[in-house]
Design an enzyme around this catalytic site. Structure first.
Site, PDB file in Angstrom:
ATOM      1  N   TYR A   1      32.033 -27.193  -4.377  1.00  0.00           N
ATOM      2  CA  TYR A   1      33.053 -27.678  -3.443  1.00  0.00           C
ATOM      3  C   TYR A   1      32.365 -28.383  -2.280  1.00  0.00           C
ATOM      4  O   TYR A   1      31.387 -27.868  -1.723  1.00  0.00           O
ATOM      5  CB  TYR A   1      33.887 -26.493  -2.922  1.00  0.00           C
ATOM      6  CG  TYR A   1      34.826 -26.887  -1.800  1.00  0.00           C
ATOM      7  CD1 TYR A   1      36.138 -27.249  -2.082  1.00  0.00           C
ATOM      8  CD2 TYR A   1      34.373 -26.931  -0.479  1.00  0.00           C
ATOM      9  CE1 TYR A   1      36.988 -27.645  -1.061  1.00  0.00           C
ATOM     10  CE2 TYR A   1      35.222 -27.328   0.545  1.00  0.00           C
ATOM     11  CZ  TYR A   1      36.522 -27.684   0.253  1.00  0.00           C
ATOM     12  OH  TYR A   1      37.349 -28.091   1.259  1.00  0.00           O
TER      13      TYR A   1
ATOM     14  N   GLU B   1      37.922 -34.251   0.639  1.00  0.00           N
ATOM     15  CA  GLU B   1      37.456 -33.124  -0.176  1.00  0.00           C
ATOM     16  C   GLU B   1      37.091 -33.575  -1.582  1.00  0.00           C
ATOM     17  O   GLU B   1      37.777 -34.406  -2.168  1.00  0.00           O
ATOM     18  CB  GLU B   1      38.627 -32.135  -0.250  1.00  0.00           C
ATOM     19  CG  GLU B   1      38.290 -30.750  -0.699  1.00  0.00           C
ATOM     20  CD  GLU B   1      39.555 -29.887  -0.730  1.00  0.00           C
ATOM     21  OE1 GLU B   1      39.915 -29.323   0.321  1.00  0.00           O
ATOM     22  OE2 GLU B   1      40.184 -29.803  -1.790  1.00  0.00           O
TER      23      GLU B   1
END
Ligand code: GDP
Ligand code: MN
Length: 378
Positions: free
Chosen positions: A101, A189
């Protein structure tokens, strides 16, 4: 404003981030044709402004173009967290070794931008954040300099041991930082950032939110706006020049001024209620705005009462009163109205309401308490 995955991928690609190719389709036939072109083994991905698509069944692997068509058929029209899927992205299926991530956001508390990375990326990142927060590394940048190269390396080194992977990830994190600033984003993101058996690092999902107040100077980004993917009430509010944010409670709030709107929501909470929305009808109201505001508030089925809290400064109480009376004529309002009118032209405003069989109070506590009681009958 949120943008779709395929749009965020375009932004990331333009910033140099390795993102697999892909095209969007609105029909199963188009999806099949794209899958054919991409070699058959593809992923069919719902394009909605929501995370957690994988878990909701909105991301499906196909081994050939025919299967891609079937997946598209199932995903198009699907409901994901209240949003209908109108478009799917078709992208080559990547072989995945690991999922990490990488994200950054405007961090109000830190008055800067904070980067977050985790080697435990993928669909369970929220769970990781909750149960194992140490698995997420954070770094707040100095906004005068932006993300520095050694900081990007530090973040990348938290993801991988292999120097080749660290080097690739550091480059990607730097590119993400540049794309984030250039777009005027509030959040960007990559989840997952994958490594492949061949040793490459790639972004196979992309997410970005841009502050609405940035859009006037970012026409390229503003063009990504997809009204069909946004809550109708917010689109309507923007057209009527109202600041509106839908919330989950049942006390509809119609207030003039952002500060008073915040204070009103606080007071609703104080008296044990839950606001259904934030709504600022602005400093200089006209009756049409009040009508639009009431239409928007009453379109939310959760609303059990509408609380007007008007402090007349530039806003004139008689204008608001006229708006309320006009709205009652034009739309069928099935919930009670609780009104506080005070300030400029208060007497005229109250007289207009009374002429239409309504009443107004001057105390904020009184109306809020009453609205909360009406919304939550014992
Ligand atoms: P999200 O659930 O909305 O975040 O959608 P993602 O794009 O992150 O996809 C969810 C999950 O599907 C990923 O974490 C991957 O595990 C899987 N996935 C997505 N794309 C691919 C792909 O190209 N190949 C493989 N094998 N899995 C994929
Ligand atoms: Mn994802």
């Amino acid at each position: 404003m949120n943008i779709h995955e395929y749009q965020a991928k375009e932004v990331f690609r333009n910033a140099g981030i390795p993102v697999p190719p892909g095209e969007v389709a609105e029909t199963p036939e188009a999806a099949e044709a794209i899958a054919q072109k991409l070699g058959g083994r593809v992923v069919v991905k719902a394009q909605v402004h929501s995370g957690g698509r994988g878990k909701a069944g909105g991301v499906k692997l196909a081994s050939d173009a025919h299967e891609a068509r079937e997946h598209a058929e199932a995903i198009l029209g699907m409901d994901i967290k209240g949003l209908t899927v109108e478009t799917v992205l078709i992208t080559p299926a990547e072989e995945i070794d690991t999922e990490a991530y990488v994200g950054c956001l405007v961090d109000r508390a830190a008055q800067s931008v904070t980067f977050m990375v985790s080697s435990e990326g993928g669909v369970d990142i929220e769970e990781v954040a909750h149960s194992n927060p140490d698995a997420i590394k954070k770094l707040t940048i100095d906004p005068r300099y932006g993300l520095l190269p050694h900081e990007a390396y530090w973040l990348a080194a938290a993801l991988y041991d292999d120097p080749s992977l660290v080097k690739q990830a550091a480059k990607i994190i730097g590119q993400l930082s540049k794309a984030f600033s250039a777009a005027g984003a509030s959040m960007a993101e990559i989840n997952p950032l994958i490594t492949t058996p061949a040793g490459d690092v790639k972004a196979i999902d992309a997410k970005m939110s841009v502050d609405d107040n940035e859009l006037f100077r970012k026409p390229d980004i503003a063009a990504y706006r997809d009204l069909s993917a946004e809550p109708q009430s917010e689109t309507k509010a923007r057209e009527a020049d109202l600041s509106y944010v839908k919330l989950d409670g049942n006390v509809g709030c119609c207030v003039n001024g952002a500060g008073l709107a915040m204070a009103t929501m606080d007071l609703v909470k104080y008296y044990g209620g839950e606001p259904a929305n934030f709504l600022d009808i602005g400093g200089s109201s006209n009756p049409d705005k009040v009508v639009a505001a009431l239409e928007i508030i009453t379109s939310d089925p959760n609303v059990k009462v509408i609380l007007f809290n008007i402090f007349g400064g530039i806003t004139r109480c008689d204008d608001v009163a006229n708006g309320i009376v006009e709205a009652m004529k034009r739309i069928d309002i099935k919930v009670p109205l609780v009104i506080r009118l005070t300030g400029t032209n208060e007497e005229e405003g109250v007289a207009i309401l009374e002429g239409a069989g309504m009443s107004a109070a001057t105390s904020m506590d009184e109306v809020v308490e009453r609205a909360v009681a009406l919304a939550n009958p014992a």
